[in-house]
Motif scaffolding. Structure first.
Motif, PDB file in Angstrom:
ATOM      1  N   TYR A 159     103.614  -7.356  33.180  1.00 26.23           N
ATOM      2  CA  TYR A 159     103.122  -6.155  33.858  1.00 26.23           C
ATOM      3  C   TYR A 159     101.619  -6.212  33.760  1.00 26.23           C
ATOM      4  CZ  TYR A 159     107.824  -4.978  32.499  1.00 26.23           C
ATOM      5  OH  TYR A 159     109.144  -5.013  32.279  1.00 26.23           O
TER       6      TYR A 159
ATOM      7  N   TYR B 288     104.284   1.130  35.870  1.00 28.80           N
ATOM      8  CA  TYR B 288     104.957   2.325  36.358  1.00 28.80           C
ATOM      9  C   TYR B 288     105.630   2.063  37.693  1.00 28.80           C
ATOM     10  CZ  TYR B 288     103.097   5.333  32.780  1.00 28.80           C
ATOM     11  OH  TYR B 288     102.832   5.926  31.595  1.00 28.80           O
TER      12      TYR B 288
ATOM     13  N   GLN C  34     106.853  -0.633  38.673  1.00 32.62           N
ATOM     14  CA  GLN C  34     108.047  -1.407  38.359  1.00 32.62           C
ATOM     15  C   GLN C  34     109.216  -0.497  38.017  1.00 32.62           C
ATOM     16  OE1 GLN C  34     107.736  -4.858  37.994  1.00 32.62           O
ATOM     17  NE2 GLN C  34     109.806  -5.318  37.339  1.00 32.62           N
ATOM     18  N   PHE C  35     108.913   0.527  37.237  1.00 31.50           N
ATOM     19  CA  PHE C  35     110.002   1.368  36.747  1.00 31.50           C
ATOM     20  C   PHE C  35     110.079   2.691  37.484  1.00 31.50           C
ATOM     21  CE2 PHE C  35     109.109  -1.492  33.256  1.00 31.50           C
ATOM     22  CZ  PHE C  35     110.368  -2.017  33.080  1.00 31.50           C
TER      23      PHE C  35
ATOM     24  N   ARG D 292     108.051   5.135  37.743  1.00 32.81           N
ATOM     25  CA  ARG D 292     107.559   6.331  37.069  1.00 32.81           C
ATOM     26  C   ARG D 292     106.184   6.664  37.623  1.00 32.81           C
ATOM     27  NH1 ARG D 292     109.950   6.435  31.761  1.00 32.81           N
ATOM     28  NH2 ARG D 292     112.142   6.314  32.274  1.00 32.81           N
TER      29      ARG D 292
ATOM     30  N   ASP E 168     111.230  -0.246  29.460  1.00 28.25           N
ATOM     31  CA  ASP E 168     110.720   0.787  30.366  1.00 28.25           C
ATOM     32  C   ASP E 168     110.519   2.119  29.674  1.00 28.25           C
ATOM     33  OD1 ASP E 168     113.380   1.264  30.029  1.00 28.25           O
ATOM     34  OD2 ASP E 168     113.763   1.878  32.091  1.00 28.25           O
TER      35      ASP E 168
END
Lengths: 302, 331
Positions: free
Chosen positions: A9, A16, A18-19, A21, B144
């Protein structure tokens, strides 16, 4: 082994993304905007600031704010003078609007100065304790013996009157109080185990103070700071009263409050207007400060 | 080379009118890759010994009076502040007792793991965060969750985060200060297993501080029993569990419930830990000891070697290496 498990990352933002968020800034913004009173405080404060910036558009300085019309002295609020006329025959609204420029700047910057100096000293005293604490706090105690006004008076008298000197002197006058507040907050956080834990991974003192201690002290400090801004504005007026603050015709809230005092029984609008102006400024800062504190503390997130 | 060697460590805490003798001459060695369990009651000086290894005894009340602490051959107590900071977290790391309070509440767990990496490895913030996420996954937390705050984790997960922080720089010595005391029993087992696996994988040495003999049996290679600031008995697991010599260690075992014979009564050690500001003369355990002899109240017994691995500090063994615990004192 790191290489095997680590996913690449490149930045926090990318992480973020990526996920799915929101980034931390966006999270905070959302949390702040959910807080109704904080938003009200912010809007109120922005209104006051915008008014101060746009003062010349609202009322002409020379033509209205400092022009004395003797025949209209002490007139109550009317369609022509929304907030009435003061004891010298000047439009109160125009003076409030122009006064905002000085009161806001001096009040906020002075507390900024005191936060910078007093905050640093208080943090050092609270964190290191022992002789550092003793030296700093005993010096502060000496200054604390003198009333703020007297201290500011002494400083401004020796440096001469100007807006910058006023800010510095009031800032210095509030330094001892500020250092006490910060020191107390730092001392209560310092003994937490996570501070010890930070030390156990080899963090330097400066890093520990900034990243682990001060950031956890923000609550009580913000509350005090907003209250001190009000005090600072009133201190300006006290200095103006004895001729060491803002000079005579220039409008400034504290000044208006002081000079309107004698007429308070017959023409209450003269003191009411600057009083309310100070009140709303402090209210907005207070609500804003409370909201900021809640935003910065992730534990309060719903 | 031994990872850790402590020689005659003495630590005191002083206040205005009294001195707490927390550690009174501790010697211990942790060979490379081994785990030493440090066992004792609350106030025996276990945590103070651990903090001395990081040279973090809280000043100004606490003071390392004398002794030497060698980490991989280098004397920690002779290091300057810069060297100490470089050593802490990099070569020695500590897992704290209570995960609820040992994490900064307003930083994300990822940032907190990354902090140590950034301090000791010459990497930028991005790389540190990446490694932090890898650490998090290593302790069994999905990567995550790195940007979440400590309050969003359960107790057991927080302790995993604390473990990740401690292991982030692959220290050669891991100090675990009662790492499972604040957790409930099922989580304890998981956390212990995790610590053990990671320790073996990274070939770290470990100092496991605990008062739970069950944990010792499961995790440690050697055991040191501490009482009133001194190691009273030390040896391998077999030495301590099967060939108990010191009356205090015996007392600790007798205080454990017997799961096979539930009718037996517990035999707690009589009396209380002595006040560390006023330790009794001679052997500090003698007022509570069933085997106390006249000399026990007069002189401190020397540590005596019963075998290559087994050390005991008790007057009962001045002239013999045989088990003396069957022979009651005549008094």
């Amino acid at each position: 082994m790191i290489e095997q498990t680590a996913k690449a990352y490149a930045t926090r933002k990318e992480f973020y993304r990526q996920f799915g968020r929101k980034s931390r800034g966006a999270q905070m913004r959302r949390r702040f905007l959910k807080n109704k009173t904080a938003v009200i405080g912010m809007i109120l404060f922005l209104l006051i600031v915008i008014t101060a910036i746009c003062a010349p558009l609202i009322a002409d300085y020379k033509g209205v704010a400092i022009k004395q019309i003797r025949s209209e002295r002490l007139q109550p609020p009317s369609a022509r003078h929304w907030l009435g006329v003061d004891e010298m025959g000047r439009d109160v609204l125009a003076r409030i609007v122009h006064g905002a420029r000085i009161s806001l700047v001096v009040g906020i910057l002075a507390i900024g100065v005191s936060l910078l100096i007093g905050g640093t000293l208080g943090a050092l005293a609270g964190f290191y304790s022992g002789w550092v604490d003793n030296v700093i706090m005993r010096a502060m105690d000496v200054f604390l013996c003198l009333p703020d006004v007297l201290l500011a008076l002494a400083i401004v008298a020796s440096f001469g009157t100007s807006q910058v000197n006023l800010i510095i002197s009031i800032g210095l006058a509030f330094t001892p109080k500020m250092s006490r507040v910060v020191r107390a907050a730092v001392m209560s956080v310092r003994s937490n185990e996570y501070v010890e834990a930070a030390r156990s991974i080899g963090a330097r003192n400066g890093r520990i103070i900034l990243r682990h201690v001060l950031i956890n002290c923000i609550g009580p400090i913000i509350v005090q700071v907003t209250l001190y801004v009000a005090n600072a504005i009133l201190t300006v007026s006290a200095l103006s009263f004895i001729g060491l603050g803002i000079q005579a015709p220039t409008p400034e809230w504290g000044n208006m409050l002081a000079s309107g005092r004698d007429y308070a029984r017959d023409a209450v609008h003269i003191v009411m207007a600057p009083g309310l102006a100070i009140f709303f400024t402090i209210l907005s800062l207070n609500l804003l400060g409370d909201g900021l504190r809640d935003t910065l503390d992730p534990r309060l997130k719903q | 080379m031994d990872t850790l060697e402590i020689k005659n460590l003495v630590v005191e805490y002083t206040s205005d009118d009294e001195t707490v003798h927390a550690v009174n001459g501790v010697d211990m060695v942790i060979p490379s890759g081994k785990t030493l369990g440090l066992v004792g009651e609350t106030g025996a000086g276990k945590t103070t010994t651990a903090l001395s290894i990081l040279n973090l005894v809280p000043e100004p009340q606490g003071r390392i009076v004398s002794g030497e602490v060698f980490l991989e051959g280098g004397n920690i107590l002779a290091m300057g502040e810069k060297q100490l900071q470089a050593m802490r977290g990099d070569r020695v790391a500590m897992i704290f007792q209570d995960p609820m309070t040992s994490l900064n509440p307003i930083q994300t767990v990822g940032e907190q793991i990354a902090e140590g990496i950034q301090l000791h490895r010459k990497v930028d913030a991005k790389e540190a965060l990446r490694q932090a996420i890898a650490m998090l996954e290593m302790v069994g937390i999905p990567g995550d969750r790195a940007m979440e705050y400590p309050h969003q984790f359960s107790g057991g997960m927080k302790q995993r985060v604390v473990i990740a922080i401690a292991l982030a720089c692959r220290p050669s010595l891991l100090i675990a200060d009662e790492p499972t005391t604040a957790l409930d029993v099922t989580i304890q087992a998981q956390v212990l297993k995790l610590i053990n696996e990671l320790r073996e994988k990274e070939k770290m040495s470990m100092l496991m501080i605990t008062h739970d003999l069950g944990i010792v049996a499961e995790v440690c290679d050697e055991v040191a029993i501490m009482y009133a600031g001194r190691v009273v008995e030390q040896g391998t697991l077999e030495d301590i569990f099967d060939n108990v010599r010191h009356p205090y260690t015996r007392g600790l075992f007798d205080s454990l419930p017997d799961i096979e014979n539930r009718r037996t009564e517990l035999k707690p050690i009589k009396g209380m830990m002595p006040d560390p500001t006023q330790l009794p003369p001679g052997c500090p355990f003698h007022p509570r000891c069933d085997y106390a002899r006249p000399e026990c109240g007069q002189s401190m017994p020397n540590a005596r070697r019963l075998s290559n691995t087994h050390l005991v500090r008790c007057h009962l063994y001045n002239h013999t290496t045989e088990d003396m615990l069957g022979v009651k004192a005549d008094a």
